[in-house]
Enzyme design. Structure first.
Site, PDB file in Angstrom:
ATOM      1  CG  ASN A 153      -0.274  -0.227   2.528  1.00 48.21           C
ATOM      2  OD1 ASN A 153       0.930  -0.453   2.612  1.00 48.21           O
ATOM      3  ND2 ASN A 153      -1.060  -0.181   3.588  1.00 48.21           N
ATOM      4  CE1 TYR A 154       4.969   5.612   3.390  1.00 50.41           C
ATOM      5  CE2 TYR A 154       6.742   4.605   2.119  1.00 50.41           C
ATOM      6  CZ  TYR A 154       6.255   5.646   2.887  1.00 50.41           C
ATOM      7  OH  TYR A 154       7.055   6.732   3.147  1.00 50.41           O
ATOM      8  CB  THR A 155       5.282   0.092  -2.544  1.00 46.79           C
ATOM      9  OG1 THR A 155       6.209  -0.300  -1.525  1.00 46.79           O
ATOM     10  CG2 THR A 155       5.968   0.052  -3.891  1.00 46.79           C
ATOM     11  CE  LYS A 158       4.828   8.428   0.894  1.00 43.70           C
ATOM     12  NZ  LYS A 158       4.663   9.863   1.151  1.00 43.70           N
TER      13      LYS A 158
END
Length: 176
Positions: A153-155, A158
């Protein structure tokens, strides 16, 4: 060709300014003579940092998942400081885990804050920054180019911020 830009007296709006990169950015820009608007959720902390930075620092409540909060933050910046020259869309969260085992609401919140929060922040301030021929900094991460284990999710968020920034550069290039 690189040009210099005198930042003294200009105004920067920084989301996620209570801690970390956002706080450090606010401190650095204020040290260069900029007015700073510290936007975020942690009002006590934002007020304390703003008080340390002096009269040309303003703390405003702002949840980047809310268009209304962002419009209010922009309005407060304009009312108190007269203009917006720079936007640092920095607010972010993380929730480590796999897609399969993560709480879905937490997983989606990472996307909501880290990607959509950046786009909402930029959209709210964009006309003002364009009018001042200013600067927009959507904050990404090394995760934009190197996937993180237990952080799809973070990847994804970003990576999306990085792509958004590149596309936005093309959209606003004609405005200087």
């Amino acid at each position: 060709m690189r040009t210099t830009w005198d930042v003294a007296g200009r105004t920067a709006v920084i989301t996620g300014a209570a801690r970390g990169i956002g706080e450090a950015t606010a401190r650095r820009l204020r040290g260069l003579g900029m007015n700073v608007v510290l936007a975020g959720l942690e009002q006590e902390r934002l007020r304390a940092v703003a008080a340390e930075l002096g009269e040309q620092a303003l703390a405003v409540p702002c949840d980047v998942t809310s268009n209304e909060d962002l419009e209010a933050a922009v309005s407060a910046a304009l009312e108190r400081l007269g203009a917006i020259d720079v936007v640092v869309a920095n607010a972010g969260v993380n929730a480590v885990g796999t897609l399969e085992t993560s709480d879905l609401e937490q997983w989606e919140r990472v996307i909501e804050v880290n990607l959509l929060g950046v786009t909402r922040t930029v959209r709210a301030a964009l006309p003002h920054v364009i009018a001042r021929r200013g600067y927009i900094l959507p904050v990404a991460s090394v995760a934009a180019v190197m996937p993180l284990a237990l952080g799809a999710n973070y990847t994804a968020a970003k990576h999306g911020v990085h792509g958004f920034a590149q596309a936005l550069r093309l959209e606003v290039a004609g405005h200087g």
